[in-house]
Design a protein around this motif. Structure first.
Motif, PDB file in Angstrom:
ATOM      1  N   UNK A 115      45.192  40.243  48.654  1.00 43.52           N
ATOM      2  CA  UNK A 115      45.620  39.901  49.997  1.00 43.52           C
ATOM      3  C   UNK A 115      46.037  38.433  50.070  1.00 43.52           C
ATOM      4  N   UNK A 116      47.139  38.175  50.756  1.00 48.14           N
ATOM      5  CA  UNK A 116      47.685  36.820  50.827  1.00 48.14           C
ATOM      6  C   UNK A 116      46.749  35.879  51.565  1.00 48.14           C
ATOM      7  N   UNK A 117      46.250  36.306  52.713  1.00 49.27           N
ATOM      8  CA  UNK A 117      45.333  35.489  53.503  1.00 49.27           C
ATOM      9  C   UNK A 117      44.033  36.255  53.715  1.00 49.27           C
ATOM     10  N   UNK A 118      42.946  35.528  53.659  1.00 47.21           N
ATOM     11  CA  UNK A 118      41.659  36.186  53.834  1.00 47.21           C
ATOM     12  C   UNK A 118      41.265  37.047  52.664  1.00 47.21           C
ATOM     13  N   UNK A 119      41.628  36.617  51.465  1.00 49.02           N
ATOM     14  CA  UNK A 119      41.292  37.403  50.269  1.00 49.02           C
ATOM     15  C   UNK A 119      39.781  37.467  50.086  1.00 49.02           C
ATOM     16  N   UNK A 120      39.316  38.549  49.474  1.00 47.53           N
ATOM     17  CA  UNK A 120      37.888  38.702  49.205  1.00 47.53           C
ATOM     18  C   UNK A 120      37.405  37.621  48.244  1.00 47.53           C
ATOM     19  N   UNK A 121      36.220  37.060  48.485  1.00 51.13           N
ATOM     20  CA  UNK A 121      35.640  36.123  47.522  1.00 51.13           C
ATOM     21  C   UNK A 121      35.189  36.859  46.271  1.00 51.13           C
ATOM     22  N   UNK A 122      35.353  36.217  45.133  1.00 48.00           N
ATOM     23  CA  UNK A 122      34.987  36.821  43.853  1.00 48.00           C
ATOM     24  C   UNK A 122      34.281  35.790  42.982  1.00 48.00           C
ATOM     25  N   UNK A 123      33.609  36.278  41.956  1.00 50.80           N
ATOM     26  CA  UNK A 123      33.076  35.447  40.886  1.00 50.80           C
ATOM     27  C   UNK A 123      33.593  36.013  39.569  1.00 50.80           C
ATOM     28  N   UNK A 124      33.442  35.264  38.507  1.00 49.31           N
ATOM     29  CA  UNK A 124      33.906  35.694  37.186  1.00 49.31           C
ATOM     30  C   UNK A 124      32.710  35.817  36.247  1.00 49.31           C
ATOM     31  N   UNK A 125      32.699  36.859  35.458  1.00 51.75           N
ATOM     32  CA  UNK A 125      31.649  37.042  34.466  1.00 51.75           C
ATOM     33  C   UNK A 125      32.275  36.898  33.088  1.00 51.75           C
ATOM     34  N   UNK A 126      31.854  35.872  32.371  1.00 53.63           N
ATOM     35  CA  UNK A 126      32.415  35.533  31.059  1.00 53.63           C
ATOM     36  C   UNK A 126      31.485  36.034  29.962  1.00 53.63           C
ATOM     37  N   UNK A 127      32.031  36.839  29.049  1.00 53.20           N
ATOM     38  CA  UNK A 127      31.265  37.390  27.945  1.00 53.20           C
ATOM     39  C   UNK A 127      31.685  36.663  26.666  1.00 53.20           C
ATOM     40  N   UNK A 128      30.829  35.771  26.195  1.00 56.16           N
ATOM     41  CA  UNK A 128      31.142  34.932  25.048  1.00 56.16           C
ATOM     42  C   UNK A 128      30.903  35.677  23.732  1.00 56.16           C
ATOM     43  N   UNK A 129      31.587  35.248  22.662  1.00 54.94           N
ATOM     44  CA  UNK A 129      31.405  35.907  21.356  1.00 54.94           C
ATOM     45  C   UNK A 129      29.968  35.842  20.833  1.00 54.94           C
ATOM     46  N   UNK A 130      29.183  34.839  21.279  1.00 55.86           N
ATOM     47  CA  UNK A 130      27.799  34.712  20.815  1.00 55.86           C
ATOM     48  C   UNK A 130      26.829  35.524  21.666  1.00 55.86           C
ATOM     49  N   UNK A 172      39.619  34.190  23.163  1.00 52.06           N
ATOM     50  CA  UNK A 172      39.081  35.332  22.448  1.00 52.06           C
ATOM     51  C   UNK A 172      37.893  35.978  23.125  1.00 52.06           C
ATOM     52  N   UNK A 173      37.323  35.296  24.130  1.00 50.66           N
ATOM     53  CA  UNK A 173      36.217  35.884  24.882  1.00 50.66           C
ATOM     54  C   UNK A 173      36.764  36.926  25.853  1.00 50.66           C
ATOM     55  N   UNK A 174      35.867  37.637  26.516  1.00 53.84           N
ATOM     56  CA  UNK A 174      36.254  38.610  27.537  1.00 53.84           C
ATOM     57  C   UNK A 174      35.773  38.120  28.895  1.00 53.84           C
ATOM     58  N   UNK A 175      36.510  38.478  29.936  1.00 53.22           N
ATOM     59  CA  UNK A 175      36.143  38.036  31.278  1.00 53.22           C
ATOM     60  C   UNK A 175      36.405  39.152  32.285  1.00 53.22           C
ATOM     61  N   UNK A 176      35.525  39.246  33.277  1.00 49.91           N
ATOM     62  CA  UNK A 176      35.692  40.195  34.377  1.00 49.91           C
ATOM     63  C   UNK A 176      35.707  39.434  35.689  1.00 49.91           C
ATOM     64  N   UNK A 177      36.458  39.929  36.654  1.00 53.10           N
ATOM     65  CA  UNK A 177      36.440  39.414  38.014  1.00 53.10           C
ATOM     66  C   UNK A 177      35.663  40.416  38.856  1.00 53.10           C
ATOM     67  N   UNK A 178      34.663  39.905  39.576  1.00 54.11           N
ATOM     68  CA  UNK A 178      33.724  40.765  40.304  1.00 54.11           C
ATOM     69  C   UNK A 178      33.654  40.307  41.759  1.00 54.11           C
ATOM     70  N   UNK A 179      33.545  41.245  42.677  1.00 50.85           N
ATOM     71  CA  UNK A 179      33.406  40.893  44.087  1.00 50.85           C
ATOM     72  C   UNK A 179      32.121  40.112  44.304  1.00 50.85           C
ATOM     73  N   UNK A 180      32.208  38.972  44.999  1.00 49.58           N
ATOM     74  CA  UNK A 180      31.033  38.153  45.260  1.00 49.58           C
ATOM     75  C   UNK A 180      30.029  38.883  46.144  1.00 49.58           C
TER      76      UNK A 180
END
Length: 464
Positions: A115-130, A172-180
């Motif tokens: 959404x252009x305005x009023x987009x949902x807040x999100x956080x990111x979950x980073x999955x590192x190689x270690x 090379x890591x993986x990342x997900x975007x998740x609803x806050x």
């Protein structure tokens, strides 16, 4: 006879009461509808990430979802260049690709649409190689060229500040975007973080970026001419996005893919084009192309498949761009982006009697006498490493210290081979025009290359 006035008076009172009830009903109904609309559009009060259209485009008040720390990554492998949903949001939210960013801020930059305005807040979950799982604060920033439609191409900046992770370590890591609002919900997207650091030896390489193909694009013969002319001009790689293609064009692009000339990426964005989002979410494609090319392209040319940029003196665009930068002293003052003015070459205008070859660019030499101004229909070439956000006709944001300038028409011009008039009808054919045979400089060699490619393609595509 005195009862008649009383009866009339009572009837009038009943009519007034009925009218009052009628008005009150619609007033109450209107309040209910208005309240529902306001509640629908207003972000959740429990969320502490608030979109704000200030001078920077967003403000950075964010919330970290600590509950996700140590959570295992999804069982499936991360993907790249596939639209994936973000679960738990009130509005549609999709992510496409992720890139390492360390020029303007230490972050993972995700290309998205929401959404252009009023987009949902999100956080990111980073999955590192270690095997560490780190939850990052996120900023949602709409890409500026969105035509005020409900949905927009968007950046999600997954901020590395205070995480203990350096930007370079995310490659090379993986990342997900998740609803806050639902940080513990299993992620429905998983992206591979791609590198953006420029490799050595790429200074003179020229890559080309075009918007998504759609409406089952079918101009295969013209596309061969377009490819081969751009290759003559110095282009050695093309990034393309496939919403829908005809069978002949699909076969043609497969032919160029086998030569290593084309990166063709799927593009099925589940948001209604031209009604909810600008044409096929094209600004997400432009900016994905920017970051995808950043590590391997010295120059990136952003044009459509009915356009070519022809230099007036030099033989190739790479020679022109080198000469334009060399004119600046000291070299550190040289621009990072050059904008080329547009002139329409309408295909409905007559063929050139002096055409040296049966090519569109050789036959169609009549153009607008006065090209458009810079930033109006213009297209551009730029150093990808110096750009942050691309638009259609100009660069919206460059890295600190970088600049963009217009190129005089006596050095180069954008040839726009348009099929139809701008606003329908035939009125475009009456504008002042002139004959411009610049394309004839490449006609003989181009004809040879087009003929050779057609022979190879016909053997493969007719066999299929």
């Amino acid at each position: 006879m005195r009862w008649k006035p009383r009866v009339a008076s009572r009837a009038k009172e009943r009519a007034n009461i009925s009218f009052f009830i009628f008005i009150m009903f619609f007033a109450v109904f209107g309040v209910i509808v208005l309240t529902e609309l306001l509640l629908l559009e207003r972000p959740s009060p429990s969320s502490r990430l608030r979109f704000n259209e200030d001078a920077q485009g967003w403000e950075g008040r964010t919330e970290t979802a600590g509950e996700g720390e140590g959570a295992p990554p999804p069982a499936r492998a991360p993907l790249d260049a596939v639209w994936q949903p973000v679960a738990g949001t009130r509005f549609r939210f999709y992510v496409y690709s992720a890139y390492m960013e360390r020029r303007t801020v230490a972050a993972v930059r995700v290309v998205a649409a929401t959404k252009t305005r009023g987009a949902d807040p999100v956080v990111c979950r980073l999955f590192m190689p270690d095997n560490r799982t780190i939850t990052l604060k996120a900023r949602v920033k709409p890409i500026r060229e969105n035509w005020n439609l409900k949905y927009s191409a968007t950046y999600v900046l997954c901020l590395l500040r205070d995480s203990g992770v350096k930007a370079r370590d995310t490659v090379g890591a993986a990342i997900s975007v998740v609803a806050a609002a639902a940080p513990n919900r299993p992620p429905t997207n998983l992206l591979t973080v791609l590198d953006t650091d420029p490799k050595s030896g790429i200074e003179e390489t020229l890559h080309v970026c075009v918007k998504p193909f759609h409406y089952s694009y079918s101009r295969d013969e013209w596309l061969i001419e377009w490819f081969e002319l751009n290759r003559l001009l110095g282009a050695n790689h093309f990034y393309m996005y496939n919403e829908s293609l005809s069978a002949p064009v699909s076969c043609l692009l497969e032919h160029y893919q086998k030569q290593g000339l084309v990166t063709l990426l799927p593009w099925k964005l589940p948001i209604v084009s031209k009604i909810e989002i600008r044409t096929e979410g094209q600004f997400a494609a432009f900016n994905d192309c920017l970051y995808r090319s950043m590590s391997s392209a010295g120059w990136l040319l952003v044009i459509d498949v009915d356009e070519v940029i022809l230099p007036r003196r030099e033989r190739t665009l790479t020679a022109l761009l080198t000469a334009l930068r060399a004119a600046y002293n000291p070299p550190s003052k040289a621009p990072s982006a050059f904008l080329f003015r547009n002139a329409f070459f309408y295909l409905r205008w007559e063929d050139d009697a002096e055409a040296p070859a049966p090519l569109v660019t050789a036959r169609k030499t009549r153009r607008w006498a006065a090209p458009h101004a810079i930033k109006n229909r213009s297209k551009y070439a730029l150093r990808p490493r110096d750009a942050v956000e691309l638009g259609n006709h100009f660069v919206w944001e460059l890295a600190p210290g970088a600049s963009a300038v217009g190129v005089p028409t006596d050095r180069a011009l954008l040839h726009h081979y348009r099929i139809a008039c701008e606003y329908g009808g035939m009125q475009c054919l009456t504008v002042p025009s002139t004959v411009d045979r610049t394309a004839h400089r490449w006609a003989e060699e181009l004809m040879q290359r087009v003929s050779a490619e057609k022979k190879q393609i016909s053997k493969v595509c007719l066999a299929n």
